[in-house]
Scaffold this motif. Structure first.
Motif, mmCIF file in Angstrom:
data_model
loop_
_atom_site.group_PDB
_atom_site.id
_atom_site.type_symbol
_atom_site.label_atom_id
_atom_site.label_comp_id
_atom_site.label_asym_id
_atom_site.label_seq_id
_atom_site.Cartn_x
_atom_site.Cartn_y
_atom_site.Cartn_z
ATOM 1 N N LEU A 46 0.849 -1.181 0.000
ATOM 2 C CA LEU A 46 0.000 0.000 0.000
ATOM 3 C C LEU A 46 0.889 1.237 0.000
ATOM 4 O O LEU A 46 1.965 1.242 0.604
ATOM 5 C CB LEU A 46 -0.902 0.021 1.245
ATOM 6 N N SER A 47 0.403 2.297 -0.631
ATOM 7 C CA SER A 47 1.207 3.501 -0.773
ATOM 8 C C SER A 47 0.544 4.706 -0.125
ATOM 9 O O SER A 47 -0.683 4.815 -0.103
ATOM 10 C CB SER A 47 1.449 3.781 -2.259
ATOM 11 N N CYS A 48 1.369 5.604 0.385
ATOM 12 C CA CYS A 48 0.877 6.814 1.037
ATOM 13 C C CYS A 48 1.764 7.993 0.649
ATOM 14 O O CYS A 48 2.988 7.926 0.787
ATOM 15 C CB CYS A 48 0.897 6.624 2.553
ATOM 16 N N SER A 49 1.127 9.073 0.207
ATOM 17 C CA SER A 49 1.857 10.311 -0.058
ATOM 18 C C SER A 49 1.423 11.341 0.969
ATOM 19 O O SER A 49 0.243 11.697 1.030
ATOM 20 C CB SER A 49 1.575 10.820 -1.476
ATOM 21 N N PRO A 50 2.348 11.824 1.789
ATOM 22 C CA PRO A 50 1.969 12.754 2.853
ATOM 23 C C PRO A 50 1.705 14.152 2.305
ATOM 24 O O PRO A 50 1.962 14.444 1.142
ATOM 25 C CB PRO A 50 3.203 12.757 3.761
ATOM 26 N N LEU A 83 -6.927 -13.957 6.717
ATOM 27 C CA LEU A 83 -8.272 -13.390 6.665
ATOM 28 C C LEU A 83 -8.417 -12.206 7.622
ATOM 29 O O LEU A 83 -9.082 -11.216 7.317
ATOM 30 C CB LEU A 83 -9.313 -14.453 6.991
ATOM 31 N N GLY A 84 -7.775 -12.320 8.771
ATOM 32 C CA GLY A 84 -7.876 -11.277 9.785
ATOM 33 C C GLY A 84 -7.180 -9.977 9.418
ATOM 34 O O GLY A 84 -7.296 -8.993 10.145
ATOM 35 N N ASP A 85 -6.468 -9.981 8.315
ATOM 36 C CA ASP A 85 -5.811 -8.744 7.866
ATOM 37 C C ASP A 85 -6.776 -7.840 7.114
ATOM 38 O O ASP A 85 -6.424 -6.707 6.776
ATOM 39 C CB ASP A 85 -4.611 -9.074 6.966
ATOM 40 N N SER A 86 -7.964 -8.324 6.846
ATOM 41 C CA SER A 86 -8.975 -7.479 6.190
ATOM 42 C C SER A 86 -9.277 -6.287 7.093
ATOM 43 O O SER A 86 -9.644 -6.449 8.261
ATOM 44 C CB SER A 86 -10.263 -8.279 5.954
ATOM 45 N N ALA A 87 -9.102 -5.114 6.554
ATOM 46 C CA ALA A 87 -9.230 -3.905 7.373
ATOM 47 C C ALA A 87 -9.108 -2.680 6.484
ATOM 48 O O ALA A 87 -8.803 -2.777 5.299
ATOM 49 C CB ALA A 87 -8.127 -3.871 8.443
ATOM 50 N N LEU A 88 -9.344 -1.540 7.119
ATOM 51 C CA LEU A 88 -9.043 -0.256 6.493
ATOM 52 C C LEU A 88 -7.665 0.174 6.995
ATOM 53 O O LEU A 88 -7.452 0.272 8.209
ATOM 54 C CB LEU A 88 -10.094 0.784 6.872
ATOM 55 N N TYR A 89 -6.747 0.388 6.082
ATOM 56 C CA TYR A 89 -5.399 0.807 6.459
ATOM 57 C C TYR A 89 -5.264 2.301 6.199
ATOM 58 O O TYR A 89 -5.433 2.774 5.080
ATOM 59 C CB TYR A 89 -4.349 -0.004 5.693
ATOM 60 N N LEU A 90 -4.976 2.997 7.270
ATOM 61 C CA LEU A 90 -4.930 4.457 7.226
ATOM 62 C C LEU A 90 -3.509 4.953 7.397
ATOM 63 O O LEU A 90 -2.737 4.426 8.204
ATOM 64 C CB LEU A 90 -5.799 5.044 8.342
ATOM 65 N N CYS A 91 -3.208 5.961 6.642
ATOM 66 C CA CYS A 91 -1.918 6.628 6.721
ATOM 67 C C CYS A 91 -2.161 8.041 7.235
ATOM 68 O O CYS A 91 -3.166 8.675 6.889
ATOM 69 C CB CYS A 91 -1.289 6.646 5.337
ATOM 70 N N ALA A 92 -1.284 8.523 8.078
ATOM 71 C CA ALA A 92 -1.392 9.885 8.595
ATOM 72 C C ALA A 92 -0.035 10.555 8.511
ATOM 73 O O ALA A 92 0.996 9.916 8.733
ATOM 74 C CB ALA A 92 -1.875 9.875 10.043
ATOM 75 N N SER A 93 -0.024 11.832 8.198
ATOM 76 C CA SER A 93 1.244 12.557 8.161
ATOM 77 C C SER A 93 1.214 13.720 9.137
ATOM 78 O O SER A 93 0.156 14.271 9.465
ATOM 79 C CB SER A 93 1.570 13.043 6.746
ATOM 80 N N SER A 94 2.385 14.075 9.622
ATOM 81 C CA SER A 94 2.543 15.246 10.471
ATOM 82 C C SER A 94 3.869 15.899 10.122
ATOM 83 O O SER A 94 4.716 15.291 9.471
ATOM 84 C CB SER A 94 2.471 14.880 11.957
ATOM 85 N N SER A 95 4.048 17.111 10.614
ATOM 86 C CA SER A 95 5.169 17.899 10.106
ATOM 87 C C SER A 95 6.531 17.320 10.495
ATOM 88 O O SER A 95 7.370 17.045 9.624
ATOM 89 C CB SER A 95 5.052 19.349 10.565
ATOM 90 N N THR A 96 6.742 17.133 11.805
ATOM 91 C CA THR A 96 8.057 16.615 12.194
ATOM 92 C C THR A 96 7.954 15.405 13.096
ATOM 93 O O THR A 96 8.670 14.437 12.920
ATOM 94 C CB THR A 96 8.891 17.705 12.908
ATOM 95 N N THR A 97 7.078 15.458 14.080
ATOM 96 C CA THR A 97 6.933 14.309 14.971
ATOM 97 C C THR A 97 5.481 13.853 14.953
ATOM 98 O O THR A 97 4.582 14.611 14.599
ATOM 99 C CB THR A 97 7.322 14.654 16.421
ATOM 100 N N ALA A 98 5.279 12.612 15.361
ATOM 101 C CA ALA A 98 3.910 12.086 15.411
ATOM 102 C C ALA A 98 3.087 12.792 16.476
ATOM 103 O O ALA A 98 1.865 12.693 16.482
ATOM 104 C CB ALA A 98 3.938 10.582 15.652
ATOM 105 N N SER A 99 3.731 13.518 17.374
ATOM 106 C CA SER A 99 2.970 14.252 18.385
ATOM 107 C C SER A 99 2.489 15.593 17.856
ATOM 108 O O SER A 99 1.700 16.264 18.504
ATOM 109 C CB SER A 99 3.802 14.450 19.650
ATOM 110 N N ASP A 100 2.959 15.996 16.678
ATOM 111 C CA ASP A 100 2.307 17.109 15.986
ATOM 112 C C ASP A 100 0.977 16.589 15.455
ATOM 113 O O ASP A 100 0.770 15.393 15.370
ATOM 114 C CB ASP A 100 3.155 17.592 14.805
ATOM 115 N N THR A 101 0.093 17.470 15.114
ATOM 116 C CA THR A 101 -1.210 17.036 14.624
ATOM 117 C C THR A 101 -1.047 16.126 13.409
ATOM 118 O O THR A 101 -0.340 16.455 12.467
ATOM 119 C CB THR A 101 -2.069 18.245 14.242
#
Lengths: 112, 113
Positions: B21-25, B83-101
């Motif tokens: 799966l691919s994600c562009s931030p 089978l249990g891997d069926s799911a919605l896979y979500l990607c999230a981006s933030s500016s510098t750290t994951a503790s940024d929004t």
């Protein structure tokens, strides 16, 4: 174990009323909390956040309250609209790396 | 500014196969996190990448892996699908750290048959 959870799985309100969605957390060391809204078929959308050194923060029609004494977080939505219908998640940021720990979610339904 | 994009949006695989799966931030964001969302377990953190390095990892088996490229785009790979891997896979981006929004993409819906 430590967790972030929600008090109610579903909430139904009349259009125009105020909505309150609650969340309990157990890690007193968490320093950042976020509310997300997720509509069907979409990813979570940022609503509002609050740092642990605050007890209240207001946005447009939304207010987040943080009570560190009882480890409780709430999201208040004023004048709820049909477009507010969604699942709402609270998330807790833990650790220096800051990965999000999500609660299970509350489904908000707005009746016209 | 364009939001987080994920491709493909929908995917159907069979048990034993592997998937990427691919994600562009968001432009300028350097931190990319991946999450799995299922009705039973909710949203669970997979891993986070920053500057092509995995900085943080959730509690998932080694079949789940990822990487980040120099342009901050990220991929996640799941091998030997169950089978249990069926799911919605979500990607999230933030500016510098994951503790940024963190800002989320629309997700990739993976169905394993």
């Amino acid at each position: 174990g430590e967790s972030v959870g929600l008090h109610l799985p579903t909430l139904s309100v009349q259009e125009g009323d105020n909505s309150i969605i609650n969340c309990a957390y157990s890690n007193s060391a968490s320093d950042y909390f976020i509310w997300y809204k997720q509509e069907s078929g979409k990813g979570p959308q940022f609503i509002i956040d609050i740092r642990s050194n605050m007890d209240k923060r207001q946005g447009q029609r939304v207010t987040v309250l943080l009570n560190k004494t009882v480890k409780h977080l709430s999201l208040q939505i004023a004048a709820t609209q049909p477009g507010d219908s969604a699942v709402y998640f609270c998330a807790e940021v833990r650790g220096s790396q800051g990965n999000l720990i999500f609660g299970k979610g509350t489904k908000l339904s707005v009746k016209p | 500014k364009a939001g987080v994009t994920q491709t493909p949006r929908y995917l159907i695989k069979t048990r034993g196969q592997q998937v990427t799966l691919s994600c562009s931030p968001i432009s300028g964001h350097r931190s990319v996190s991946w999450y799995q969302q299922t009705p039973g377990q909710g949203l669970q953190f997979l891993f986070e990448y920053f500057s092509e390095t995995q900085r943080n990892k959730g509690n998932f088996p080694g079949r789940f892996s990822g990487r980040q490229f120099s342009n901050s785009r990220s991929e996640m790979n799941v091998s030997t699908l169950e089978l249990g891997d069926s799911a919605l896979y979500l990607c999230a981006s933030s500016s510098t750290t994951a503790s940024d929004t963190q800002y989320f993409g629309p997700g990739t819906r993976l169905t394993v048959l």
